[in-house]
Design an enzyme around this catalytic site. Structure first.
Site, short mmCIF file in Angstrom:
data_model
loop_
_atom_site.label_atom_id
_atom_site.label_comp_id
_atom_site.label_asym_id
_atom_site.label_seq_id
_atom_site.Cartn_x
_atom_site.Cartn_y
_atom_site.Cartn_z
N HIS A 69 0.84 -1.20 0.00
CA HIS A 69 0.00 0.00 0.00
C HIS A 69 0.87 1.25 0.00
CE1 HIS A 69 1.15 -0.59 4.20
NE2 HIS A 69 1.19 0.73 4.22
N THR A 71 0.68 4.66 2.02
CA THR A 71 -0.02 5.37 3.09
C THR A 71 -0.25 6.82 2.69
OG1 THR A 71 1.15 4.00 4.71
CG2 THR A 71 0.13 6.02 5.55
N HIS A 153 5.21 6.50 -1.01
CA HIS A 153 6.00 5.29 -1.28
C HIS A 153 5.17 4.05 -1.00
CE1 HIS A 153 6.03 5.57 3.05
NE2 HIS A 153 6.24 4.26 3.05
O1 ACK Z 1 5.02 1.50 5.00
P1 ACK Z 1 4.17 2.50 5.60
O2 ACK Z 1 3.83 3.73 4.86
O3 ACK Z 1 4.72 2.91 7.05
O4 ACK Z 1 2.84 1.82 6.11
C1 ACK Z 1 2.83 1.62 7.48
C2 ACK Z 1 1.48 1.99 8.05
O5 ACK Z 1 1.58 3.33 8.51
C3 ACK Z 1 1.02 1.09 9.20
O6 ACK Z 1 1.97 1.08 10.19
C4 ACK Z 1 2.89 3.81 8.30
N1 ACK Z 1 3.27 4.59 9.48
C5 ACK Z 1 3.49 4.13 10.74
N2 ACK Z 1 3.77 5.16 11.56
C6 ACK Z 1 3.72 6.29 10.82
C7 ACK Z 1 3.93 7.67 11.09
N3 ACK Z 1 4.23 8.11 12.30
N4 ACK Z 1 3.80 8.55 10.06
C8 ACK Z 1 3.50 8.13 8.83
N5 ACK Z 1 3.30 6.84 8.50
C9 ACK Z 1 3.41 5.93 9.48
C10 ACK Z 1 3.77 2.61 8.07
#
Ligand code: ACK
Length: 222
Positions: A69, A71, A153
């Site tokens: 995915h 985010t 990303h």
């Molecule tokens: O790979 P990602 O984008 O990095 O997808 C996971 C998703 O949320 C579930 O954990 C992202 N993630 C975790 N903590 C944060 C944060 N503080 N800020 C932005 N993205 C985050 C993580």
């Protein structure tokens, strides 16, 4: 318990459809396997191993991520700053459940993570939180000076003990170096695109042909 808070997801994002997940996984695996064999990579192996003369099997080094995915907003079930505001944005409500085509324009590897850079279109930017880059400022001081969307990303793998949130930070770090005109020495033309090295084990492969990935805008409750 406040229902309103518990009803917010862990995060919102674009979720790649199953068929394209396989393709992205295969492409990144090909890249990692090839990178591992390059003389240029072997020259900088200590970035990964901490010791000279030690071998590294990149395939084993990173553990795979579950559902691929990109985010948009990490909400932490409502605990993250701006989570509620994001969930209430008209674009988020309107586009929830809609299909998108994400453009994966580069692959990158660091001693911590493997990921794909997502180049967002103007339409897709309506779902991108304005402060996503700024929120990474404590890790990457120049983050706020990068264009909005720079952090977008798909995490593809993490080294042992590393959290996926690191993938976006690693990408911002590489883009900050690019912006400063630092590093990014062209290492070689690979079949998939041009490979550049940014120091400290940071490698970026700009794809000759971006991967077009079908994805659904939705949320994940975990
Ligand atoms: O790979 P990602 O984008 O990095 O997808 C996971 C998703 O949320 C579930 O954990 C992202 N993630 C975790 N903590 C944060 C944060 N503080 N800020 C932005 N993205 C985050 C993580």
């Amino acid at each position: 318990v406040l229902l309103e808070e518990t009803s917010l997801p862990l995060f919102f994002g674009w979720f790649l459809l199953p068929g394209i997940q396989d393709k992205v996984r295969c492409t990144s695996m090909d890249f990692i396997k090839t990178l591992d064999t390059l003389e240029a990579f072997k020259k900088h192996l200590t970035d990964f191993t901490g010791e000279a003369e030690k071998e590294v099997d990149l395939e084993q080094y990173f553990s795979a991520i579950g559902a691929l995915h990109c985010t948009t907003k990490f909400c932490d079930y409502g605990k993250a700053e701006g989570a509620k505001e994001y969930a209430e944005k008209p674009a988020v409500k309107e586009l929830y459940g809609s299909a998108f085509e994400l453009s994966l324009s580069a692959l990158f590897v660091t001693p911590r993570t493997v990921g794909a850079r997502v180049s967002l279109t103007e339409d897709q930017m309506t779902l991108w939180p304005a402060d996503a880059e700024k929120e990474a400022e404590s890790a990457v001081p120049a983050a706020a000076t990068l264009p909005a969307g720079s952090r977008a990303h798909v995490s593809l793998g993490c080294a042992e003990g590393v959290e996926p949130v690191q993938t976006g930070i690693d990408l911002l770090e590489i883009l900050a170096l690019q912006q400063e005109g630092q590093g990014g020495e062209l290492v070689e033309e690979m079949e998939l695109g041009s490979l550049a090295y940014y120091g400290k084990g940071r490698w970026l492969l700009s794809l000759r042909e971006p991967i077009s990935a079908q994805a659904c805008f939705s949320s994940h409750y975990g």
